[in-house]
Design a protein around this motif. Structure first.
Motif, PDB file in Angstrom:
ATOM      1  N   UNK A 195      -7.211   3.495   7.611  1.00 16.25           N
ATOM      2  CA  UNK A 195      -6.089   2.941   8.375  1.00 16.25           C
ATOM      3  C   UNK A 195      -5.061   2.305   7.466  1.00 16.25           C
ATOM      4  N   UNK A 196      -5.513   1.689   6.373  1.00 16.65           N
ATOM      5  CA  UNK A 196      -4.613   1.057   5.427  1.00 16.65           C
ATOM      6  C   UNK A 196      -4.772   1.746   4.084  1.00 16.65           C
ATOM      7  N   UNK A 225      -2.907  -8.314  -1.798  1.00 17.48           N
ATOM      8  CA  UNK A 225      -2.724  -9.670  -2.306  1.00 17.48           C
ATOM      9  C   UNK A 225      -1.580 -10.384  -1.608  1.00 17.48           C
ATOM     10  N   UNK A 226      -0.665  -9.617  -1.007  1.00 18.25           N
ATOM     11  CA  UNK A 226       0.514 -10.207  -0.369  1.00 18.25           C
ATOM     12  C   UNK A 226       0.663  -9.650   1.052  1.00 18.25           C
ATOM     13  N   UNK A 227      -0.231 -10.003   1.955  1.00 20.94           N
ATOM     14  CA  UNK A 227      -0.135  -9.489   3.334  1.00 20.94           C
ATOM     15  C   UNK A 227       1.054 -10.102   4.068  1.00 20.94           C
ATOM     16  N   UNK A 228       1.586  -9.356   5.043  1.00 21.81           N
ATOM     17  CA  UNK A 228       2.760  -9.818   5.797  1.00 21.81           C
ATOM     18  C   UNK A 228       2.458 -10.139   7.262  1.00 21.81           C
ATOM     19  N   UNK A 229       1.383  -9.609   7.794  1.00 20.88           N
ATOM     20  CA  UNK A 229       1.098  -9.780   9.217  1.00 20.88           C
ATOM     21  C   UNK A 229       1.018 -11.255   9.597  1.00 20.88           C
ATOM     22  N   UNK A 266       6.948 -11.152  10.731  1.00 21.87           N
ATOM     23  CA  UNK A 266       6.216  -9.880  10.739  1.00 21.87           C
ATOM     24  C   UNK A 266       5.065  -9.968  11.743  1.00 21.87           C
ATOM     25  N   UNK A 267       5.073  -9.098  12.750  1.00 21.13           N
ATOM     26  CA  UNK A 267       3.960  -9.075  13.692  1.00 21.13           C
ATOM     27  C   UNK A 267       2.882  -8.064  13.277  1.00 21.13           C
ATOM     28  N   UNK A 268       3.175  -7.275  12.241  1.00 20.02           N
ATOM     29  CA  UNK A 268       2.175  -6.377  11.672  1.00 20.02           C
ATOM     30  C   UNK A 268       2.527  -6.158  10.210  1.00 20.02           C
ATOM     31  N   UNK A 269       1.679  -5.409   9.521  1.00 20.94           N
ATOM     32  CA  UNK A 269       1.962  -5.125   8.118  1.00 20.94           C
ATOM     33  C   UNK A 269       3.174  -4.223   7.946  1.00 20.94           C
ATOM     34  N   UNK A 286       7.424   0.888   5.260  1.00 20.82           N
ATOM     35  CA  UNK A 286       6.564   2.079   5.200  1.00 20.82           C
ATOM     36  C   UNK A 286       5.764   2.206   3.910  1.00 20.82           C
ATOM     37  N   UNK A 287       6.134   1.448   2.857  1.00 17.10           N
ATOM     38  CA  UNK A 287       5.478   1.615   1.562  1.00 17.10           C
ATOM     39  C   UNK A 287       5.088   0.249   1.007  1.00 17.10           C
ATOM     40  N   UNK A 288       3.826   0.135   0.588  1.00 14.55           N
ATOM     41  CA  UNK A 288       3.348  -1.036  -0.136  1.00 14.55           C
ATOM     42  C   UNK A 288       2.513  -0.526  -1.298  1.00 14.55           C
ATOM     43  N   UNK A 289       2.706  -1.084  -2.485  1.00 11.83           N
ATOM     44  CA  UNK A 289       1.945  -0.585  -3.614  1.00 11.83           C
ATOM     45  C   UNK A 289       2.032  -1.504  -4.807  1.00 11.83           C
ATOM     46  N   UNK A 290       1.524  -1.025  -5.918  1.00 11.16           N
ATOM     47  CA  UNK A 290       1.581  -1.783  -7.163  1.00 11.16           C
ATOM     48  C   UNK A 290       1.912  -0.835  -8.301  1.00 11.16           C
TER      49      UNK A 290
END
Length: 296
Positions: free
Chosen positions: A36-37, A43-47, A77-80, A155-159
């Protein structure tokens, strides 16, 4: 049973078990894209987080003004992936040389026009009276304030690895929304304050020797300022009175956040604001922005 034969049987059994027996590690493995994820243990969640940021930038496509922007934004932010943002943008403008050039256009009693606009005195000395001297006031809009509400999609989260030594966490986002824009609008003006036209005209003859030009024009007219030499009617002093206007504004932007120290971030974005219902139908302002933020 000979020892050599037993060794061969053990080797064959080992190979068969390795090929056909299910591996615990193999059964437990799943591709990140199947989950799902995509990025786990962020390390930096937004939800359910609130983000406050301050940004600064400038408008890129303004022909006659330098427009600097300061922006304060608040996002929940109500979700990631999704959030809602409200931002207030405050603008400060200054004239470019091009505006002073056309609003004076060599009719320069105070010699305020810079050299890049042309050598006005040189034209006078050469007595090139064919040049058309006189101010021109084109439609110009100066932004003041904008208040915008946006949906934010991440739409994109990464490192990524920086200089092959440090790890940086980032996300890519898109903002879509609208609101209201307040501005001062200078309408087109073709006459100076005294009511005279701000530009001269020419009478020319075509191949059929017919005279072309304003009514009553019987010969080639000198292309000099027909209206005024009064410094109060040219340049800044001769501008039309600006109209305070408010317009609906559409907003679209793309940007990227870089996260550090658990709560803090740096952001950079490309923004587009489109004002609707203007004299030309719409006015477009393309800008770049950058700034800092904190997440609670």
């Amino acid at each position: 049973m000979p020892v050599v034969l037993m060794n061969r049987i053990l080797i064959l059994l080992t190979i068969a078990l390795g090929v056909f027996a299910p591996s615990n590690l193999g059964l437990a493995y799943e591709k990140a894209s199947d989950l799902n994820e995509v990025v786990l243990m962020k390390l930096f969640p937004k939800k359910k987080k609130i983000e406050l940021d301050a940004r600064f930038g400038l408008v890129l496509n303004s022909s006659y003004n330098n427009t600097f922007l300061a922006d304060v934004g608040l996002t929940y932010f109500w979700s990631e992936e999704w959030g809602f943002n409200f931002e207030g943008i405050f603008a400060a403008t200054s004239d470019k040389d091009e505006r002073g050039c056309i609003e004076t256009f060599y009719n320069d009693p105070n010699y305020a026009v810079e050299a890049e606009c042309g050598d006005a005195e040189g034209l006078k000395e050469d007595k090139k009276e064919d040049a058309n001297f006189g101010p021109a006031y084109v439609p110009i809009r100066e932004l003041k304030n904008m208040f915008i509400g946006n949906f934010v999609w991440n739409p994109i989260y990464g490192k990524q690895i920086v200089l092959m030594s440090a790890t940086n966490y980032f996300d890519f986002y898109i903002k879509m929304g609208g609101g209201i824009a307040l501005s001062d609008y200078y309408p087109k003006q073709s006459e100076v304050a005294s009511g005279k036209p701000s530009r001269g005209f020419f009478c020319r003859k075509d191949d059929s020797t017919e005279v072309k030009g304003p009514e009553g024009c019987t010969e080639r007219a000198e292309g000099k300022n027909p209206g005024t030499k009064n410094e109060e009617e040219t340049g800044i002093n001769g501008r039309p009175v600006p109209e305070a206007q408010s317009n609906l504004a559409l907003h679209l932007s793309i940007g990227q956040r870089y996260h550090f120290m658990k709560r803090f971030l740096v952001t950079a974005s490309l923004e587009n604001y489109t004002l609707l219902g203007t004299d030309s139908g719409f006015d477009n302002f393309l800008s770049i922005m950058g700034g800092f933020g904190i997440r609670f």
